[in-house]
Design an enzyme around this catalytic site. Structure first.
Site, PDB file in Angstrom:
ATOM      1  N   ILE A   3       0.910  -1.271   0.182  1.00  0.00           N
ATOM      2  CA  ILE A   3       0.107   0.053  -0.070  1.00  0.00           C
ATOM      3  C   ILE A   3       1.088   1.271  -0.151  1.00  0.00           C
ATOM      4  CG2 ILE A   3      -0.471  -0.343   2.425  1.00  0.00           C
ATOM      5  CD1 ILE A   3      -2.672   1.267   2.383  1.00  0.00           C
ATOM      6  N   SER A   4       0.682   2.221  -0.743  1.00  0.00           N
ATOM      7  CA  SER A   4       1.724   3.282  -0.935  1.00  0.00           C
ATOM      8  C   SER A   4       1.544   4.143  -0.120  1.00  0.00           C
ATOM      9  CB  SER A   4       0.966   4.151  -2.459  1.00  0.00           C
ATOM     10  OG  SER A   4       1.371   3.275  -3.418  1.00  0.00           O
ATOM     11  N   GLN A   5       2.815   4.982   0.356  1.00  0.00           N
ATOM     12  CA  GLN A   5       2.437   6.010   1.429  1.00  0.00           C
ATOM     13  C   GLN A   5       1.651   6.995   1.322  1.00  0.00           C
ATOM     14  OE1 GLN A   5       6.732   7.446  -0.238  1.00  0.00           O
ATOM     15  NE2 GLN A   5       5.828   9.058   1.546  1.00  0.00           N
TER      16      GLN A   5
END
Length: 562
Positions: free
Chosen positions: A409-411
Site C-alpha cells: 500500500i503506497s505511502q
C-alpha cells in the site's frame, strides 16, 4: 434461570421439547380414554351380547321342550314317540351346552343367583320330564295330561320368569356399560378440549417467549449498528445474558469503543499533519523570503566584488607600469589578483547553490500545498482498514506497507501527490486505475471524482478491496479482474489514468485509452532500479510528458492471477 443465559439452539430445543411433551401428554391421555371406551365396547361385544343370545337360545329351547312334551301326549304313534324322545334328549344336551357357555359370562351376584335358580328349575323340569316319559310309556294319558297342565306348566312359567330376570339383568348391564362408555367419552372429550386449549395457550406462550428472547436482542443490535453507521458512537450499548445476541452486543460495544479511540487517534494525527503542513508552509515561505534576501545580498556582494576587481585590475595595470621598478612588487600584485579572482568564483558558485536551494524549497512548498488539497479526503479515510491487523498500529505512518502477494500500500504522501497531479487541471468524471491493490488509492479517488474503473490482476486482493469499499459505502467504483497492461478498452476513453505499479515503458494500450486533454500519472523505469514518476497529457497533436521525480513502486505484471 433467564432464557438469555442460554444459547439460541438449546433455548429453541427446550421450547420445542416442552411443546412436544404437551402434545405427547395429550396423546397419551387420549389413548387411555380411547382404551377405556374400547374396553366398554369389548365388554358389550364379548359378554352382554353373547349372554343375551344364549338366553334367547335357552328360552327357545324351553319352548321347544314344552312343544315336544305336548307332542308326546297328542301323537301316540310308536315311531313318533321315539322321535320325540330323541328330540327331548337333543334339546337337553343343547341346554346343557348353552348353560356351560353362559356360566363364564356371569359378572354380577344377582345374575349368578338367577342363573342358579334357573338350574334348580331345570332340574325340577327334568324330574317332571322323567315322570312324563314313564307315564307316556305306560299309556297313562290322564295322569300325563294332568302332569303337563299342572306341574309342568307351573315349572315352565317359573323358568320363563327366571329367563326374563336374566334378560333384564343383562339388558341393565349393557345399558350401564353404554352409560359408562358415554360418560367416559363425554369426560374425555371435555378434558381433551381443555388440554388442547391449555396446550395451545402454552404453545403460544412458549413461542412468544422464545421469539421475544431472540428477536429483541437482535433488534437492539440492529439499532446499535444503525447508530454506529450514522456516526453516533456515544450510544451506550447494554448486553444482558450470555447468549449469542448478548455476545454480539458486547462485541459491538468493544468495537464502538475501539472505533471511538481510533477516530480520536485519526483526528489527532490529522490535526498534527495539518499543523505540520501549515508549519511547513510557513517555514518554506520564510525560507524563500530569507533566501531571496540572501540572494539579493549575494548579488550586491557580487557587484561589490566586481567593482573591487575593476579596481584591482586598475591597480594591477599601474603595478605593471611600475614593474620595472620592482619585480617583487609585480609578483605580489599578480598573486593578489589571482586570489581576488578565486574569491569571485567562489562567491558565484555559492550564489548558484543558493538559487538551487531556493528552487528546491519552492518545489517542496508546492508539494505541501498539493497535499493540502486532498488532506480532507485522507483525513476521513481510515487507512487502518486497508492493512493487515498486525500492521494496524503503523497504518498512519507516512510509509508504504506490505499487503501480501508481493504488493504494498503506497505511502499517504505519494497517494495524495499522485491524486493531486491527476486533478490539478480540474475535476474529472471518469478515471481508470491500474492496480487496485489494497483499495486505499481507489477509496481516495472515489471521493474525488465521479466514477472510478479499477483493474486488478490478483483476484484475492480485488475481493478484499471490494469488501472495504462497500464497508465505507463507496458505490461509484466498478472493478475488473484482468491484465492491467491492457487497461479497460471496452469503457474507454478516460479523462484520467493512474497507474500504481512501475512499467518499463508507458503501455501503448493505456495511451490509446486516454481522452483528449486527459492526464496519466505513471511510474516508469526498471523494477528494483531508478524509477521516475511521469505526468502524461494527451494534447491535440500528441502527448506531452513531464518527469516529476524519483519514486519506487512494485512492478506492473502481465496476466491475471487467481
Amino acid at each position: 434461570m433467564s432464557l438469555r443465559n442460554m444459547n439460541i439452539a438449546p433455548r429453541a430445543l427446550l421450547g420445542f421439547a416442552l411443546i412436544g411433551l404437551l402434545m405427547l401428554g395429550l396423546g397419551i391421555f387420549s389413548l387411555v380414554q380411547m382404551g377405556n371406551i374400547r374396553q366398554a365396547g369389548v365388554a358389550i361385544e364379548q359378554v352382554s351380547v353373547p349372554s343375551i343370545k344364549i338366553l334367547d337360545e335357552l328360552t327357545a329351547l324351553n319352548l321347544r321342550m314344552r312343544t315336544l312334551s305336548y307332542r308326546l301326549l297328542l301323537n301316540r304313534e310308536p315311531a313318533t314317540q321315539r322321535d320325540t324322545l330323541d328330540l327331548l334328549d337333543q334339546r337337553n344336551s343343547q341346554i346343557d351346552r348353552a348353560r356351560q357357555a353362559y356360566l363364564p359370562m356371569i359378572v354380577a351376584a344377582d345374575e349368578q343367583a338367577a342363573f342358579d335358580q334357573y338350574g334348580q328349575l331345570l332340574n325340577q323340569y327334568r324330574q317332571l320330564e322323567s315322570r312324563m316319559r314313564t307315564l307316556s310309556q305306560a299309556d297313562r294319558l290322564d295322569e300325563l295330561h294332568d302332569l303337563l297342565n299342572r306341574d309342568l306348566l307351573a315349572n315352565s312359567e317359573q323358568i320363563n320368569k327366571v329367563m326374563d330376570t336374566l334378560v333384564r339383568i343383562n339388558t341393565d348391564q349393557t345399558r350401564a356399560t353404554n352409560e359408562k362408555a358415554a360418560n367416559q367419552y363425554a369426560g374425555a372429550f371435555a378434558l381433551v378440549i381443555g388440554l388442547l386449549v391449555a396446550a395451545t395457550v402454552l404453545t403460544f406462550a412458549c413461542a412468544f417467549l422464545l421469539t421475544r428472547s431472540i428477536v429483541k436482542p437482535i433488534e437492539e443490535a440492529l439499532k446499535c449498528a444503525e447508530q454506529v453507521a450514522d456516526g453516533d458512537l456515544t450510544h451506550l450499548i447494554r448486553a444482558e445474558g450470555t447468549d449469542e445476541a448478548a455476545r454480539l452486543l458486547r462485541a459491538m460495544a468493544r468495537m464502538q469503543d475501539k472505533l471511538r479511540d481510533t477516530l480520536q487517534q485519526i483526528a489527532g494525527s490529522a490535526t498534527q499533519l495539518a499543523s505540520a503542513a501549515e508549519e511547513l508552509n510557513a517555514v518554506t515561505d520564510e525560507s524563500a523570503r530569507g533566501l531571496q534576501q540572501q540572494n539579493n545580498e549575494i548579488e550586491q556582494a557580487a557587484t561589490a566584488v566586481t567593482e573591487m576587481t575593476s579596481a584591482v585590475e586598475e591597480v594591477a595595470r599601474n603595478a605593471v607600469s611600475t614593474s620595472e621598478a620592482s619585480s617583487e612588487a609585480s609578483r605580489s600584485t599578480g598573486d593578489g589578483r589571482d586570489l581576488v579572482m578565486e574569491t569571485v568564483g567562489a562567491i558565484e558558485r555559492m550564489s548558484g547553490d543558493v538559487q538551487a536551494t531556493a528552487k528546491l524549497i519552492t518545489h517542496l512548498a508546492e508539494q505541501s500545498r498539493d497535499i493540502g488539497k486532498v488532506l480532507d479526503v485522507i483525513r476521513r479515510t481510515p487507512r487502518h482498514l486497508f492493512v493487515d491487523e498486525a500492521l494496524a498500529h503503523r497504518a498512519y505512518e507516512d510509509t508504504a506497507l506490505p499487503i501480501g502477494h508481493n504488493q504494498t500500500i503506497s505511502q499517504p504522501f505519494m497517494v495524495a501527490h499522485m491524486s493531486e497531479l491527476l486533478l490539478e487541471a480540474g475535476p474529472l468524471d471518469k478515471v481508470l486505475e491500474i492496480g487496485t491493490g489494497s483499495g486505499y488509492q481507489t477509496a481516495i479517488l472515489a471521493q474525488l471524482v465521479e466514477r472510478v474503473f479499477s483493474v486488478e490482476r490478483i483476484k484475492v486482493l480485488q475481493d478484499r478491496a471490494k469488501e472495504r469499499l462497500v464497508e465505507l459505502n463507496l458505490r461509484n467504483v466498478v472493478f475488473r479482474w484482468g491484465d492491467g497492461c491492457e487497461g479497460w478498452p471496452a469503457l474507454a476513453p478516460y479523462n484520467g489514468i493512474i497507474v500504481t505499479a512501475v512499467a518499463p515503458e508507458v503501455p501503448q494500450a493505456l495511451l490509446d485509452q486516454l481522452a483528449p486533454g486527459g492526464r496519466m500519472v505513471i511510474p516508469v523505469g526498471p523494477a528494483g532500479e531508478a524509477q521516475q514518476l511521469m505526468l502524461i497529457v494527451r494534447e491535440e497533436h500528441g502527448f506531452s510528458r513531464r518527469v516529476l521525480g524519483a519514486v519506487r513502486f512494485v512492478p506492473l505484471l502481465n496476466g491475471p492471477l487467481a
